[in-house]
Design an enzyme around this catalytic site. Structure first.
Site, short mmCIF file in Angstrom:
data_model
loop_
_atom_site.label_atom_id
_atom_site.label_comp_id
_atom_site.label_asym_id
_atom_site.label_seq_id
_atom_site.Cartn_x
_atom_site.Cartn_y
_atom_site.Cartn_z
N HIS A 91 7.12 19.15 41.37
CA HIS A 91 6.31 18.19 41.34
C HIS A 91 6.06 17.76 39.96
CE1 HIS A 91 2.99 15.71 42.72
NE2 HIS A 91 2.15 15.95 41.50
N SER A 92 6.12 16.38 39.79
CA SER A 92 6.11 15.60 38.50
C SER A 92 7.05 16.22 37.45
CB SER A 92 4.53 15.89 37.98
OG SER A 92 4.19 14.98 37.06
N MET A 93 6.50 16.84 36.32
CA MET A 93 7.52 17.35 35.44
C MET A 93 8.48 18.53 36.06
SD MET A 93 6.80 19.76 32.03
CE MET A 93 6.57 21.18 33.05
N ALA A 105 9.67 18.07 39.25
CA ALA A 105 10.85 17.53 39.72
C ALA A 105 12.00 17.25 38.70
CB ALA A 105 10.38 16.18 40.31
N SER A 125 8.96 15.43 43.85
CA SER A 125 7.67 15.04 44.32
C SER A 125 6.87 14.39 43.21
CB SER A 125 6.97 16.03 44.94
OG SER A 125 5.43 15.99 45.22
#
Length: 258
Positions: free
Chosen positions: A96-98, A100, A124
């Protein structure tokens, strides 16, 4: 079920053993400022035949005294070395975020160096990596200005933000993680030969639905998107729905492999 004494020993990974016959592992990568504990509850809800592998980055949680990474290339090089012994069968990545970005670049590095690919890549809350970042760099700003920009993502719990001693610990982690994202340079390579599912929040102030659907050019196989109510950290409030979608895709891409 695989016995604990057969697992590699590493500060980088903690495993929640599968509740059935292990058919694969899903590695989960933390978001900026976060850690492996964000995925602690997932072990009880992931498919019974999938082991959950939470990736622990240095400088946080149980590795608080270790130096932080602030550049993606060196972190990916290290992750390849540290995780290769854990990849002994079908595997998937979620970030998720970083996280990803870590999952994506690690998948490309494993393909290049070891000829390995995840059975499924879940990304994500992060723009397709070839797109420009949503903000100008701000990791170098003074504390107050930096935190103001970070709060726009909605990722700092008020219980932490109001606690001076916790923020002294949290700030260096956030700065290093945002440096990783701000210094990232996308390099054109052939699409990954694995399915990608991209998740997004319908009210994310930084990552638009178009930013999420643009991930489609990074796979030569099946691509799906799924959007949830909520902002950048929709995965907290929408966790059951998110895991339902992950399980659905894992059943198709990992458990049905020949």
């Amino acid at each position: 079920m695989e016995s604990v004494d057969k697992l590699p020993v590493s500060a980088w990974v903690s495993i929640s053993l599968s509740r059935g016959c292990r058919l694969g592992r899903m590695f989960c990568f933390p978001f900026a400022g976060g850690g492996a504990m964000a995925y602690f509850r997932w072990a009880d809800h992931i498919l019974a035949d999938i082991e959950l592998a939470r990736v622990h980055l240095p400088g946080r949680e149980t590795r608080l005294r270790e130096p932080l990474f602030n550049r993606l290339t060196s972190l990916i090089d290290t992750l390849v070395e540290e995780l290769i012994d854990w990849i002994d069968g079908p595997f998937a990545f979620f970030g998720h975020s970083m996280g990803a970005l870590l999952a994506f670049e690690l998948a490309r590095a494993l393909r290049h160096r070891h000829g390995l690919l995840p059975a499924h890549l879940f990304v994500s809350g992060f723009r397709a990596p070839h797109l420009p970042p949503p903000d100008s760099p701000f990791s170098h700003l003074p504390d107050g200005d930096f935190l103001y920009r970070v709060r726009q993502y909605g990722g700092i719990p008020s219980s932490v933000a109001q606690h001076e001693e916790l923020m002294e610990i949290f700030l260096p982690i956030l700065r290093a993680d945002f440096e990783i994202m701000e210094s990232y340079v996308f390099r054109e390579k052939s699409p990954l030969e694995c399915p990608i599912t991209a998740f997004g929040g319908l009210s994310d102030p930084k990552i638009s639905c178009q930013n999420i659907t643009a991930w489609d050019i990074h796979t030569s196989m099946q691509f799906r998107t799924h959007f949830f109510s909520g902002g950048h950290f929709f995965l907290h409030n929408s966790e059951p729905l998110l895991l339902e979608q992950i399980n659905l895709q894992l059943a198709g891409s990992m458990l049905k492999r020949p």
